[in-house]
Motif scaffolding. Structure first.
Motif, PDB file in Angstrom:
ATOM      1  N   GLY A 170       0.740  -1.246   0.000  1.00 24.10           N
ATOM      2  CA  GLY A 170       0.000   0.000   0.000  1.00 24.10           C
ATOM      3  C   GLY A 170       0.770   1.297   0.000  1.00 24.10           C
ATOM      4  O   GLY A 170       0.603   2.108  -0.913  1.00 24.10           O
ATOM      5  N   PRO A 171       1.623   1.601   1.004  1.00 22.96           N
ATOM      6  CA  PRO A 171       2.232   2.919   1.092  1.00 22.96           C
ATOM      7  C   PRO A 171       2.989   3.330  -0.163  1.00 22.96           C
ATOM      8  O   PRO A 171       3.781   2.558  -0.706  1.00 22.96           O
ATOM      9  N   GLY A 172       2.759   4.552  -0.624  1.00 26.26           N
ATOM     10  CA  GLY A 172       3.438   5.057  -1.806  1.00 26.26           C
ATOM     11  C   GLY A 172       2.695   4.809  -3.106  1.00 26.26           C
ATOM     12  O   GLY A 172       3.165   5.210  -4.178  1.00 26.26           O
ATOM     13  N   THR A 173       1.530   4.167  -3.033  1.00 24.70           N
ATOM     14  CA  THR A 173       0.783   3.844  -4.249  1.00 24.70           C
ATOM     15  C   THR A 173       0.484   5.090  -5.074  1.00 24.70           C
ATOM     16  O   THR A 173       0.665   5.097  -6.296  1.00 24.70           O
ATOM     17  N   GLY A 174       0.026   6.139  -4.421  1.00 24.96           N
ATOM     18  CA  GLY A 174      -0.310   7.367  -5.149  1.00 24.96           C
ATOM     19  C   GLY A 174       0.885   7.949  -5.865  1.00 24.96           C
ATOM     20  O   GLY A 174       0.783   8.399  -7.015  1.00 24.96           O
ATOM     21  N   ALA A 175       2.042   7.944  -5.199  1.00 24.35           N
ATOM     22  CA  ALA A 175       3.260   8.469  -5.824  1.00 24.35           C
ATOM     23  C   ALA A 175       3.653   7.624  -7.033  1.00 24.35           C
ATOM     24  O   ALA A 175       4.029   8.159  -8.089  1.00 24.35           O
ATOM     25  N   PHE A 176       3.582   6.298  -6.893  1.00 23.93           N
ATOM     26  CA  PHE A 176       3.885   5.415  -8.021  1.00 23.93           C
ATOM     27  C   PHE A 176       2.933   5.675  -9.192  1.00 23.93           C
ATOM     28  O   PHE A 176       3.337   5.691 -10.362  1.00 23.93           O
ATOM     29  N   LEU A 177       1.654   5.860  -8.881  1.00 22.46           N
ATOM     30  CA  LEU A 177       0.668   6.105  -9.933  1.00 22.46           C
ATOM     31  C   LEU A 177       0.950   7.409 -10.667  1.00 22.46           C
ATOM     32  O   LEU A 177       0.878   7.474 -11.905  1.00 22.46           O
ATOM     33  N   ILE A 178       1.269   8.470  -9.931  1.00 17.25           N
ATOM     34  CA  ILE A 178       1.542   9.769 -10.562  1.00 17.25           C
ATOM     35  C   ILE A 178       2.720   9.661 -11.509  1.00 17.25           C
ATOM     36  O   ILE A 178       2.678  10.138 -12.651  1.00 17.25           O
ATOM     37  N   ILE A 179       3.788   9.038 -11.048  1.00 19.12           N
ATOM     38  CA  ILE A 179       4.985   8.909 -11.884  1.00 19.12           C
ATOM     39  C   ILE A 179       4.691   8.061 -13.118  1.00 19.12           C
ATOM     40  O   ILE A 179       5.094   8.406 -14.239  1.00 19.12           O
ATOM     41  N   ALA A 180       3.977   6.951 -12.943  1.00 16.68           N
ATOM     42  CA  ALA A 180       3.656   6.077 -14.075  1.00 16.68           C
ATOM     43  C   ALA A 180       2.773   6.783 -15.092  1.00 16.68           C
ATOM     44  O   ALA A 180       3.017   6.708 -16.308  1.00 16.68           O
ATOM     45  N   LEU A 181       1.754   7.484 -14.619  1.00 16.54           N
ATOM     46  CA  LEU A 181       0.831   8.170 -15.529  1.00 16.54           C
ATOM     47  C   LEU A 181       1.515   9.316 -16.259  1.00 16.54           C
ATOM     48  O   LEU A 181       1.287   9.536 -17.458  1.00 16.54           O
ATOM     49  N   ALA A 182       2.374  10.060 -15.546  1.00 18.22           N
ATOM     50  CA  ALA A 182       3.094  11.159 -16.194  1.00 18.22           C
ATOM     51  C   ALA A 182       4.062  10.636 -17.246  1.00 18.22           C
ATOM     52  O   ALA A 182       4.207  11.222 -18.327  1.00 18.22           O
ATOM     53  N   ALA A 183       4.719   9.505 -16.942  1.00 19.11           N
ATOM     54  CA  ALA A 183       5.701   8.949 -17.876  1.00 19.11           C
ATOM     55  C   ALA A 183       5.043   8.282 -19.073  1.00 19.11           C
ATOM     56  O   ALA A 183       5.471   8.463 -20.223  1.00 19.11           O
ATOM     57  N   ILE A 184       3.987   7.508 -18.837  1.00 18.52           N
ATOM     58  CA  ILE A 184       3.380   6.725 -19.916  1.00 18.52           C
ATOM     59  C   ILE A 184       2.442   7.565 -20.764  1.00 18.52           C
ATOM     60  O   ILE A 184       2.461   7.487 -22.011  1.00 18.52           O
ATOM     61  N   LEU A 185       1.612   8.383 -20.130  1.00 17.67           N
ATOM     62  CA  LEU A 185       0.594   9.147 -20.859  1.00 17.67           C
ATOM     63  C   LEU A 185       0.976  10.607 -21.068  1.00 17.67           C
ATOM     64  O   LEU A 185       0.166  11.397 -21.562  1.00 17.67           O
ATOM     65  N   HIS A 186       2.215  10.984 -20.696  1.00 21.44           N
ATOM     66  CA  HIS A 186       2.728  12.343 -20.891  1.00 21.44           C
ATOM     67  C   HIS A 186       1.833  13.410 -20.249  1.00 21.44           C
ATOM     68  O   HIS A 186       1.582  14.459 -20.843  1.00 21.44           O
ATOM     69  N   MET A 187       1.366  13.141 -19.045  1.00 24.08           N
ATOM     70  CA  MET A 187       0.546  14.113 -18.328  1.00 24.08           C
ATOM     71  C   MET A 187       1.438  15.055 -17.530  1.00 24.08           C
ATOM     72  O   MET A 187       2.545  14.689 -17.126  1.00 24.08           O
ATOM     73  N   VAL A 200       3.343  20.216  -6.517  1.00 20.45           N
ATOM     74  CA  VAL A 200       3.191  18.763  -6.527  1.00 20.45           C
ATOM     75  C   VAL A 200       4.553  18.086  -6.652  1.00 20.45           C
ATOM     76  O   VAL A 200       4.838  17.098  -5.967  1.00 20.45           O
ATOM     77  N   ARG A 201       5.420  18.645  -7.510  1.00 23.59           N
ATOM     78  CA  ARG A 201       6.758  18.073  -7.685  1.00 23.59           C
ATOM     79  C   ARG A 201       7.542  18.101  -6.367  1.00 23.59           C
ATOM     80  O   ARG A 201       8.191  17.124  -5.995  1.00 23.59           O
ATOM     81  N   GLY A 202       7.494  19.219  -5.661  1.00 23.58           N
ATOM     82  CA  GLY A 202       8.218  19.344  -4.399  1.00 23.58           C
ATOM     83  C   GLY A 202       7.732  18.350  -3.362  1.00 23.58           C
ATOM     84  O   GLY A 202       8.539  17.685  -2.684  1.00 23.58           O
ATOM     85  N   VAL A 203       6.425  18.216  -3.228  1.00 23.92           N
ATOM     86  CA  VAL A 203       5.869  17.265  -2.263  1.00 23.92           C
ATOM     87  C   VAL A 203       6.204  15.837  -2.679  1.00 23.92           C
ATOM     88  O   VAL A 203       6.481  14.975  -1.836  1.00 23.92           O
ATOM     89  N   LEU A 204       6.200  15.578  -3.982  1.00 23.68           N
ATOM     90  CA  LEU A 204       6.518  14.242  -4.488  1.00 23.68           C
ATOM     91  C   LEU A 204       7.932  13.832  -4.090  1.00 23.68           C
ATOM     92  O   LEU A 204       8.162  12.699  -3.643  1.00 23.68           O
ATOM     93  N   VAL A 205       8.892  14.742  -4.230  1.00 20.84           N
ATOM     94  CA  VAL A 205      10.271  14.450  -3.850  1.00 20.84           C
ATOM     95  C   VAL A 205      10.363  14.136  -2.358  1.00 20.84           C
ATOM     96  O   VAL A 205      11.013  13.172  -1.944  1.00 20.84           O
ATOM     97  N   VAL A 206       9.679  14.945  -1.533  1.00 23.73           N
ATOM     98  CA  VAL A 206       9.699  14.723  -0.081  1.00 23.73           C
ATOM     99  C   VAL A 206       9.119  13.351   0.271  1.00 23.73           C
ATOM    100  O   VAL A 206       9.669  12.619   1.103  1.00 23.73           O
ATOM    101  N   VAL A 207       8.006  12.999  -0.371  1.00 23.21           N
ATOM    102  CA  VAL A 207       7.359  11.721  -0.079  1.00 23.21           C
ATOM    103  C   VAL A 207       8.234  10.545  -0.502  1.00 23.21           C
ATOM    104  O   VAL A 207       8.351   9.538   0.226  1.00 23.21           O
ATOM    105  N   VAL A 208       8.868  10.635  -1.669  1.00 21.08           N
ATOM    106  CA  VAL A 208       9.743   9.553  -2.129  1.00 21.08           C
ATOM    107  C   VAL A 208      10.920   9.377  -1.177  1.00 21.08           C
ATOM    108  O   VAL A 208      11.296   8.253  -0.819  1.00 21.08           O
TER     109      VAL A 208
END
Length: 262
Positions: free
Chosen positions: A161-178, A239-247
């Motif tokens: 479970g933990p980190g699922t949202g972060a993994f999803l954001i990175i995957a969606l941004a990389a695969i679908l260019h969001m 969002v990028r800043g918070v993402l780095v902190v969470v990772v």
């Protein structure tokens, strides 16, 4: 409600649920706060009950954030739901196997992936800053997102479970260019689906403390609403800043569990 839980412990759990809702709404990773808090607050509860109760709480905040994002952000709901349906299947399977998981085997692998993600984000400052694509996404990219973000990350969410949202954001941004805001918005729809799948399995197995989960869900809901609005208002840089902190926090937590925890 567990009969031996004190008012002080309940207050701390409510504050953890509030903060977890905020983090989940922005980038995901609220389980970093809530899961350890539940483990400390309910030291005699089986792990399956901790995981199930966490899901009964997280689903409320994540769904509230998803609704807020869909109303105000350019989310492709059809694509998000396709990925989400695969995520339901993945999380159901992950939750089914959760009772027999050996976390010591998975932690090093997850840490290696997270370290790679952190390096990628830090050395690719333009990642997630491009505007979301205006045209339709190719079928190949949607299929890749369904398999990786849906089935793959959905399975992980049900399993740990933990980190699922972060993994999803990175995957969606990389695969679908969001861009990161759109990826965060889309991830909330998908994450709501993973929570539904996992919670369904935990409920079938009878490993959910429903009364405690309902109380914590109220605070998680509030945190999720506030976090989604802040992300929409402050944009990709925030969002990028918070993402780095969470990772980084995920890496520290997993490293502590792997090498220092007794």
């Amino acid at each position: 409600m567990p009969p031996d839980i004190s008012l002080f412990t309940l207050t701390l759990l409510c504050l953890a649920a509030l903060a977890a809702g905020w983090i989940d709404a922005v980038v995901g990773g609220g389980g970093l706060l809530l899961l350890p808090a539940l483990l400390v607050g309910l030291p005699h509860a089986p792990v399956a009950y901790i995981l199930g109760t966490n899901k009964s709480t997280a689903i409320v905040g994540t769904t509230a954030a998803a609704v807020t994002y869909v109303r105000k952000a350019p989310v492709d709901v059809r694509t998000a739901l396709r990925i989400g349906l695969a995520a339901v299947a993945g999380s159901l399977a992950g939750a089914f196997f959760a009772a027999g998981i050996n976390s010591a085997v998975l932690r090093p692998l997850i840490m290696a992936v997270l370290l790679g993600v952190l390096v990628f984000i830090l050395f690719r400052p333009a990642f997630g800053t491009a505007p979301a694509p205006s045209g339709p996404v190719s079928r190949q990219r949607v299929l890749a997102a369904v398999l990786i973000a849906g089935l793959g990350i959905g399975f992980y969410d049900g399993l740990i479970g933990p980190g699922t949202g972060a993994f999803l954001i990175i995957a969606l941004a990389a695969i679908l260019h969001m861009d990161l805001v759109t990826a965060s918005a889309t991830s909330k729809v998908v994450n709501s689906c993973t929570n539904i799948g996992a919670l369904t399995m935990f409920a079938i197995q009878g490993t959910v403390l429903w009364q405690l989960g309902a109380v914590l869900a109220l605070f998680n809901f509030t945190g999720g609403m506030v976090g989604a609005r802040m992300a929409l208002k402050r944009g990709t840089g925030f969002v990028r800043g918070v993402l780095v902190v969470v990772v980084v926090a995920l890496l520290c937590k997993l490293g502590y569990d792997q090498w220092l925890a007794a």
